[in-house]
Design an enzyme around this catalytic site. Sequence first.
Site, PDB file in Angstrom:
ATOM      1  N   ILE A 155      16.285  21.390  63.239  1.00 28.26           N
ATOM      2  CA  ILE A 155      17.119  20.047  63.985  1.00 28.26           C
ATOM      3  C   ILE A 155      18.437  20.690  64.558  1.00 28.26           C
ATOM      4  O   ILE A 155      18.636  20.801  65.576  1.00 28.26           O
ATOM      5  CB  ILE A 155      17.248  19.146  62.810  1.00 28.26           C
ATOM      6  CG1 ILE A 155      16.243  18.436  62.478  1.00 28.26           C
ATOM      7  CG2 ILE A 155      18.500  18.027  63.448  1.00 28.26           C
ATOM      8  CD1 ILE A 155      16.506  17.545  61.108  1.00 28.26           C
ATOM      9  N   THR A 232      23.976  13.293  60.215  1.00 28.31           N
ATOM     10  CA  THR A 232      22.352  12.767  60.119  1.00 28.31           C
ATOM     11  C   THR A 232      21.399  13.410  59.015  1.00 28.31           C
ATOM     12  O   THR A 232      20.407  13.279  59.376  1.00 28.31           O
ATOM     13  CB  THR A 232      21.849  12.928  61.649  1.00 28.31           C
ATOM     14  OG1 THR A 232      21.833  14.389  61.980  1.00 28.31           O
ATOM     15  CG2 THR A 232      22.475  12.037  62.553  1.00 28.31           C
ATOM     16  N   ARG A 234      22.045  14.402  55.246  1.00 22.64           N
ATOM     17  CA  ARG A 234      22.144  13.537  53.723  1.00 22.64           C
ATOM     18  C   ARG A 234      23.495  12.796  53.395  1.00 22.64           C
ATOM     19  O   ARG A 234      24.498  13.697  53.487  1.00 22.64           O
ATOM     20  CB  ARG A 234      21.419  14.315  52.554  1.00 22.64           C
ATOM     21  CG  ARG A 234      19.948  14.548  52.680  1.00 22.64           C
ATOM     22  CD  ARG A 234      19.159  13.396  52.298  1.00 22.64           C
ATOM     23  NE  ARG A 234      17.817  13.542  52.493  1.00 22.64           N
ATOM     24  CZ  ARG A 234      17.072  13.596  53.616  1.00 22.64           C
ATOM     25  NH1 ARG A 234      17.581  13.122  54.729  1.00 22.64           N
ATOM     26  NH2 ARG A 234      15.648  13.571  53.542  1.00 22.64           N
ATOM     27  N   ASP A 258      24.373   8.540  59.927  1.00 19.03           N
ATOM     28  CA  ASP A 258      22.808   7.889  59.802  1.00 19.03           C
ATOM     29  C   ASP A 258      22.436   7.653  58.357  1.00 19.03           C
ATOM     30  O   ASP A 258      21.522   7.184  58.112  1.00 19.03           O
ATOM     31  CB  ASP A 258      21.902   8.872  60.827  1.00 19.03           C
ATOM     32  CG  ASP A 258      20.489   7.938  60.651  1.00 19.03           C
ATOM     33  OD1 ASP A 258      20.529   7.087  60.965  1.00 19.03           O
ATOM     34  OD2 ASP A 258      19.485   8.637  60.279  1.00 19.03           O
ATOM     35  N   GLU A 263      23.262   5.069  49.999  1.00 17.24           N
ATOM     36  CA  GLU A 263      22.134   4.288  50.708  1.00 17.24           C
ATOM     37  C   GLU A 263      20.977   3.499  50.259  1.00 17.24           C
ATOM     38  O   GLU A 263      20.294   2.632  50.617  1.00 17.24           O
ATOM     39  CB  GLU A 263      21.666   5.158  51.967  1.00 17.24           C
ATOM     40  CG  GLU A 263      20.745   6.067  51.571  1.00 17.24           C
ATOM     41  CD  GLU A 263      20.202   6.912  52.829  1.00 17.24           C
ATOM     42  OE1 GLU A 263      21.136   7.368  53.473  1.00 17.24           O
ATOM     43  OE2 GLU A 263      18.995   7.208  52.825  1.00 17.24           O
ATOM     44  N   HIS A 295      19.653   5.344  58.596  1.00 17.17           N
ATOM     45  CA  HIS A 295      18.573   6.389  58.350  1.00 17.17           C
ATOM     46  C   HIS A 295      17.297   5.862  59.267  1.00 17.17           C
ATOM     47  O   HIS A 295      16.437   6.013  58.746  1.00 17.17           O
ATOM     48  CB  HIS A 295      18.238   6.221  56.838  1.00 17.17           C
ATOM     49  CG  HIS A 295      17.804   7.639  56.536  1.00 17.17           C
ATOM     50  ND1 HIS A 295      17.971   8.048  55.305  1.00 17.17           N
ATOM     51  CD2 HIS A 295      16.978   8.821  57.304  1.00 17.17           C
ATOM     52  CE1 HIS A 295      17.757   9.494  54.915  1.00 17.17           C
ATOM     53  NE2 HIS A 295      16.848   9.712  56.234  1.00 17.17           N
ATOM     54  N   ALA A 297      17.402   8.132  62.241  1.00 16.39           N
ATOM     55  CA  ALA A 297      17.385   9.241  63.041  1.00 16.39           C
ATOM     56  C   ALA A 297      16.031   9.823  63.238  1.00 16.39           C
ATOM     57  O   ALA A 297      15.653  10.388  64.350  1.00 16.39           O
ATOM     58  CB  ALA A 297      18.247  10.382  62.741  1.00 16.39           C
ATOM     59  N   PHE A 298      14.969   9.780  62.356  1.00 15.52           N
ATOM     60  CA  PHE A 298      13.551  10.448  62.324  1.00 15.52           C
ATOM     61  C   PHE A 298      12.667   9.288  63.073  1.00 15.52           C
ATOM     62  O   PHE A 298      11.701   9.590  63.609  1.00 15.52           O
ATOM     63  CB  PHE A 298      13.020  10.390  60.805  1.00 15.52           C
ATOM     64  CG  PHE A 298      12.838   9.060  60.428  1.00 15.52           C
ATOM     65  CD1 PHE A 298      13.649   8.033  59.729  1.00 15.52           C
ATOM     66  CD2 PHE A 298      11.520   8.618  60.285  1.00 15.52           C
ATOM     67  CE1 PHE A 298      13.380   6.995  59.131  1.00 15.52           C
ATOM     68  CE2 PHE A 298      10.994   7.335  59.593  1.00 15.52           C
ATOM     69  CZ  PHE A 298      12.158   6.733  59.220  1.00 15.52           C
TER      70      PHE A 298
END
Length: 330
Positions: A155, A232, A234, A258, A263, A295, A297-298
């Site tokens: 990434i 983005t 963890r 993100d 979370e 969360h 982004a994926f």
Amino acid sequence: MKIVFFSAKPYDRRFFENQNEEFGFELVFVNVNLSKETVLLAKGAAGVCAFVNDELDSDILTELSKGGTRFVQLRCAGFNNVDLKAAARLGLRVGRVPEYSPYAVAEHALALILGLNRKVHRAYNRVRDGNFALDGLMGFDLRGTIVGVVGTGKIGRVFVGIMKGLGCEVLAYDPYPNPECERLGARYVELDELYRSSRIVSLHCPLTPESFHMVDAESIGTMRDDVMIINTSRGALVDTQALIAGLKSRKIGHVGLDVYEEEADLFFEDLSSEIIHDDVFARLMTFPNVLITGHQAFFTQEAMLRIAQTSLENLKGFAAGESCANELFS
Ligand code: NAI
């Protein structure tokens, strides 16, 4: 072979059921996180498919193993939520999807940067309210800006390319420098120099005992005034209390997240009619210069397709007793 999917949402079901036509597994989807309370739902299933906030500690893996589970497939890249030593002791094979779309996550980091810099979230609300004033919306040119990239794996590498494409100067830090990033024009420096020099710091490394709270009061103190911090990767890479202190003192200019360290109790659920009990998160949401996504982004079509394909291929290989390139070992 029966596979139970924890934390399953309608979009997981859609992508996995489509791909499963090729594989013919019996898929069972449950919309609860894997935990001590829910682990019994996997009883009798040879395979379990879990996501980022499912708990896979020693106790839960032991219960899964007792119930007949032999394979755990993570439909994500990160695996900080799995006790791999316990899995090995129990003879449970664990797979993941190491790469599904580095573009999805890197592009989302860019979305946070652009959104924050040009205050798109605020402008959107203003214009809807008939307020066309520009005060408070001024941004800065990204061209020529120094961007620090922490972690230059799959990434991070894509992110370096994007930021170079925008004309940024890119500093990078990774214990294992990536020659491709150097070719793209990134300059590797020590972490303290990256923190000291960067206008934007973007985190793209995994959560490990070494990287836990790598952005804390001390490291924030060494950063440039008005720094933009993007995470983005963890949540627990960042000490949220330190972030809030940095925002309050105006040391930090912008924060784009993100992921968030607590979370698991919030993200992926519609809590819009509930009371949020997490006061730290609630405080974070009060800053005009903080942009948080849950969360996601994926979450692109391409990534979901690869996640479903790779997960089912891993499980097929496990069931056939084959070795698997995406298997995790302790
Ligand atoms: P990767 O394994 O290809 O690259 C990670 C890089 O970080 C490696 O080059 C490694 O040497 C480096 N690294 C390890 N410890 C470090 C440290 N302490 N400081 C600096 N660098 C360090 O992983 P990839 O695919 O690039 O993913 C990166 C992270 O992104 C994942 O670990 C995951 O936590 C997160 N992620 C987030 C998603 C989201 O939806 N928000 C989706 C997918 C991944």
